[in-house]
Design a protein around this motif. Sequence first.
Motif, PDB file in Angstrom:
ATOM      1  N   PHE A  60       0.836  -1.201   0.000  1.00  0.00           N
ATOM      2  CA  PHE A  60       0.000   0.000   0.000  1.00  0.00           C
ATOM      3  C   PHE A  60       0.869   1.249   0.000  1.00  0.00           C
ATOM      4  O   PHE A  60       0.638   2.194  -0.740  1.00  0.00           O
ATOM      5  CB  PHE A  60      -0.934  -0.027   1.210  1.00  0.00           C
ATOM      6  CG  PHE A  60      -1.717   1.240   1.392  1.00  0.00           C
ATOM      7  CD1 PHE A  60      -2.755   1.551   0.525  1.00  0.00           C
ATOM      8  CD2 PHE A  60      -1.419   2.115   2.423  1.00  0.00           C
ATOM      9  CE1 PHE A  60      -3.479   2.719   0.685  1.00  0.00           C
ATOM     10  CE2 PHE A  60      -2.141   3.281   2.588  1.00  0.00           C
ATOM     11  CZ  PHE A  60      -3.178   3.590   1.720  1.00  0.00           C
ATOM     12  N   GLU A  61       1.903   1.248   0.847  1.00  0.00           N
ATOM     13  CA  GLU A  61       2.781   2.404   0.947  1.00  0.00           C
ATOM     14  C   GLU A  61       3.498   2.681  -0.374  1.00  0.00           C
ATOM     15  O   GLU A  61       3.745   3.832  -0.719  1.00  0.00           O
ATOM     16  CB  GLU A  61       3.816   2.212   2.053  1.00  0.00           C
ATOM     17  CG  GLU A  61       3.234   2.230   3.456  1.00  0.00           C
ATOM     18  CD  GLU A  61       2.666   0.873   3.874  1.00  0.00           C
ATOM     19  OE1 GLU A  61       2.815  -0.111   3.112  1.00  0.00           O
ATOM     20  OE2 GLU A  61       2.065   0.800   4.945  1.00  0.00           O
ATOM     21  N   ASP A  62       3.841   1.628  -1.115  1.00  0.00           N
ATOM     22  CA  ASP A  62       4.512   1.809  -2.399  1.00  0.00           C
ATOM     23  C   ASP A  62       3.631   2.541  -3.408  1.00  0.00           C
ATOM     24  O   ASP A  62       4.138   3.167  -4.337  1.00  0.00           O
ATOM     25  CB  ASP A  62       4.931   0.463  -2.992  1.00  0.00           C
ATOM     26  CG  ASP A  62       6.048  -0.193  -2.211  1.00  0.00           C
ATOM     27  OD1 ASP A  62       6.769   0.510  -1.480  1.00  0.00           O
ATOM     28  OD2 ASP A  62       6.197  -1.428  -2.332  1.00  0.00           O
ATOM     29  N   SER A  63       2.321   2.458  -3.234  1.00  0.00           N
ATOM     30  CA  SER A  63       1.409   3.091  -4.181  1.00  0.00           C
ATOM     31  C   SER A  63       1.054   4.528  -3.816  1.00  0.00           C
ATOM     32  O   SER A  63       0.383   5.208  -4.586  1.00  0.00           O
ATOM     33  CB  SER A  63       0.115   2.270  -4.282  1.00  0.00           C
ATOM     34  OG  SER A  63      -0.611   2.355  -3.069  1.00  0.00           O
ATOM     35  N   LEU A  64       1.523   5.019  -2.673  1.00  0.00           N
ATOM     36  CA  LEU A  64       1.186   6.371  -2.240  1.00  0.00           C
ATOM     37  C   LEU A  64       2.157   7.399  -2.820  1.00  0.00           C
ATOM     38  O   LEU A  64       3.372   7.239  -2.750  1.00  0.00           O
ATOM     39  CB  LEU A  64       1.214   6.464  -0.713  1.00  0.00           C
ATOM     40  CG  LEU A  64       0.186   5.623   0.026  1.00  0.00           C
ATOM     41  CD1 LEU A  64       0.391   5.744   1.526  1.00  0.00           C
ATOM     42  CD2 LEU A  64      -1.219   6.051  -0.347  1.00  0.00           C
ATOM     43  N   VAL A  65       1.618   8.467  -3.344  1.00  0.00           N
ATOM     44  CA  VAL A  65       2.432   9.537  -3.910  1.00  0.00           C
ATOM     45  C   VAL A  65       3.300  10.170  -2.822  1.00  0.00           C
ATOM     46  O   VAL A  65       4.430  10.580  -3.076  1.00  0.00           O
ATOM     47  CB  VAL A  65       1.528  10.603  -4.574  1.00  0.00           C
ATOM     48  CG1 VAL A  65       2.327  11.784  -5.064  1.00  0.00           C
ATOM     49  CG2 VAL A  65       0.731   9.980  -5.699  1.00  0.00           C
ATOM     50  N   ARG A  96      10.742   8.332   4.184  1.00  0.00           N
ATOM     51  CA  ARG A  96      10.556   8.452   5.638  1.00  0.00           C
ATOM     52  C   ARG A  96       9.065   8.462   5.985  1.00  0.00           C
ATOM     53  O   ARG A  96       8.248   8.971   5.208  1.00  0.00           O
ATOM     54  CB  ARG A  96      11.186   9.747   6.153  1.00  0.00           C
ATOM     55  CG  ARG A  96      12.686   9.771   6.088  1.00  0.00           C
ATOM     56  CD  ARG A  96      13.243  11.088   6.552  1.00  0.00           C
ATOM     57  NE  ARG A  96      12.700  12.154   5.707  1.00  0.00           N
ATOM     58  CZ  ARG A  96      12.524  13.407   6.113  1.00  0.00           C
ATOM     59  NH1 ARG A  96      12.834  13.765   7.334  1.00  0.00           N
ATOM     60  NH2 ARG A  96      12.037  14.319   5.301  1.00  0.00           N
ATOM     61  N   PRO A  97       8.711   7.963   7.172  1.00  0.00           N
ATOM     62  CA  PRO A  97       7.305   8.024   7.581  1.00  0.00           C
ATOM     63  C   PRO A  97       6.849   9.490   7.697  1.00  0.00           C
ATOM     64  O   PRO A  97       7.652  10.373   7.983  1.00  0.00           O
ATOM     65  CB  PRO A  97       7.275   7.349   8.953  1.00  0.00           C
ATOM     66  CG  PRO A  97       8.646   6.891   9.234  1.00  0.00           C
ATOM     67  CD  PRO A  97       9.558   7.323   8.147  1.00  0.00           C
ATOM     68  N   LEU A  98       5.575   9.728   7.477  1.00  0.00           N
ATOM     69  CA  LEU A  98       5.050  11.088   7.477  1.00  0.00           C
ATOM     70  C   LEU A  98       5.282  11.808   8.802  1.00  0.00           C
ATOM     71  O   LEU A  98       5.553  13.003   8.829  1.00  0.00           O
ATOM     72  CB  LEU A  98       3.561  11.068   7.135  1.00  0.00           C
ATOM     73  CG  LEU A  98       3.200  10.565   5.742  1.00  0.00           C
ATOM     74  CD1 LEU A  98       1.693  10.511   5.570  1.00  0.00           C
ATOM     75  CD2 LEU A  98       3.838  11.412   4.671  1.00  0.00           C
ATOM     76  N   TYR A  99       5.189  11.092   9.924  1.00  0.00           N
ATOM     77  CA  TYR A  99       5.337  11.747  11.224  1.00  0.00           C
ATOM     78  C   TYR A  99       6.737  12.322  11.445  1.00  0.00           C
ATOM     79  O   TYR A  99       6.916  13.226  12.252  1.00  0.00           O
ATOM     80  CB  TYR A  99       4.977  10.788  12.372  1.00  0.00           C
ATOM     81  CG  TYR A  99       6.013   9.725  12.626  1.00  0.00           C
ATOM     82  CD1 TYR A  99       7.106   9.978  13.445  1.00  0.00           C
ATOM     83  CD2 TYR A  99       5.897   8.463  12.057  1.00  0.00           C
ATOM     84  CE1 TYR A  99       8.067   9.002  13.675  1.00  0.00           C
ATOM     85  CE2 TYR A  99       6.842   7.496  12.276  1.00  0.00           C
ATOM     86  CZ  TYR A  99       7.925   7.773  13.098  1.00  0.00           C
ATOM     87  OH  TYR A  99       8.866   6.807  13.325  1.00  0.00           O
ATOM     88  N   SER A 100       7.736  11.849  10.717  1.00  0.00           N
ATOM     89  CA  SER A 100       9.104  12.326  10.925  1.00  0.00           C
ATOM     90  C   SER A 100       9.489  13.458   9.972  1.00  0.00           C
ATOM     91  O   SER A 100      10.604  13.942  10.006  1.00  0.00           O
ATOM     92  CB  SER A 100      10.093  11.169  10.780  1.00  0.00           C
ATOM     93  OG  SER A 100      10.137  10.727   9.440  1.00  0.00           O
ATOM     94  N   ARG A 101       8.560  13.893   9.132  1.00  0.00           N
ATOM     95  CA  ARG A 101       8.852  14.962   8.173  1.00  0.00           C
ATOM     96  C   ARG A 101       8.411  16.318   8.710  1.00  0.00           C
ATOM     97  O   ARG A 101       7.503  16.409   9.525  1.00  0.00           O
ATOM     98  CB  ARG A 101       8.136  14.686   6.854  1.00  0.00           C
ATOM     99  CG  ARG A 101       8.499  13.361   6.232  1.00  0.00           C
ATOM    100  CD  ARG A 101       7.777  13.211   4.931  1.00  0.00           C
ATOM    101  NE  ARG A 101       7.768  11.830   4.489  1.00  0.00           N
ATOM    102  CZ  ARG A 101       7.207  11.425   3.377  1.00  0.00           C
ATOM    103  NH1 ARG A 101       6.598  12.287   2.590  1.00  0.00           N
ATOM    104  NH2 ARG A 101       7.235  10.155   3.037  1.00  0.00           N
ATOM    105  N   ARG A 102       9.036  17.357   8.210  1.00  0.00           N
ATOM    106  CA  ARG A 102       8.648  18.723   8.566  1.00  0.00           C
ATOM    107  C   ARG A 102       7.533  19.169   7.633  1.00  0.00           C
ATOM    108  O   ARG A 102       7.535  18.842   6.453  1.00  0.00           O
ATOM    109  CB  ARG A 102       9.838  19.645   8.451  1.00  0.00           C
ATOM    110  CG  ARG A 102      10.971  19.235   9.396  1.00  0.00           C
ATOM    111  CD  ARG A 102      11.941  20.338   9.492  1.00  0.00           C
ATOM    112  NE  ARG A 102      11.272  21.415  10.202  1.00  0.00           N
ATOM    113  CZ  ARG A 102      11.697  21.952  11.333  1.00  0.00           C
ATOM    114  NH1 ARG A 102      12.800  21.557  11.873  1.00  0.00           N
ATOM    115  NH2 ARG A 102      11.036  22.914  11.926  1.00  0.00           N
ATOM    116  N   VAL A 103       6.618  19.947   8.158  1.00  0.00           N
ATOM    117  CA  VAL A 103       5.493  20.436   7.368  1.00  0.00           C
ATOM    118  C   VAL A 103       5.853  21.810   6.796  1.00  0.00           C
ATOM    119  O   VAL A 103       6.278  22.696   7.523  1.00  0.00           O
ATOM    120  CB  VAL A 103       4.218  20.545   8.235  1.00  0.00           C
ATOM    121  CG1 VAL A 103       3.070  21.147   7.450  1.00  0.00           C
ATOM    122  CG2 VAL A 103       3.837  19.178   8.781  1.00  0.00           C
TER     123      VAL A 103
END
Length: 108
Positions: free
Chosen positions: A72-77, A84-91
């Motif tokens: 599933f994750e491979d198909s996400l833009v 990196r997981p979304l929680y570890s990224r800066r907005v």
Amino acid sequence: KEAIRHRGYALVDIFQPCVSYNKINTFGWFKNHTAYLDGAHDPSDRLRAFEAAIRTEPFALGVLYRHVKPTFEDSLVAYASDKRPLYSRRVDAVRLRRAIEAAGQGFH
């Protein structure tokens, strides 16, 4: 070991005799009634995998079926350029605000 390393869903069925209460299906019984799949077994053949799964003499041990496909994750833009997981990224607040405003243009 393969189930843990597999990226995606894996079902593991474990034969474990109860040495306290089951005096019939002992370690010896399992040794005599199970067999590892041989090299001729093709784990990509779904029908043969099902046949091996329902066979009871001997019970089949090993990887019965394997179907590799993107997770599933491979198909996400969102994961295309940054794994990196979304929680570890800066907005980026400015970019986020623009995206929300652009999306709101279609709703009145």
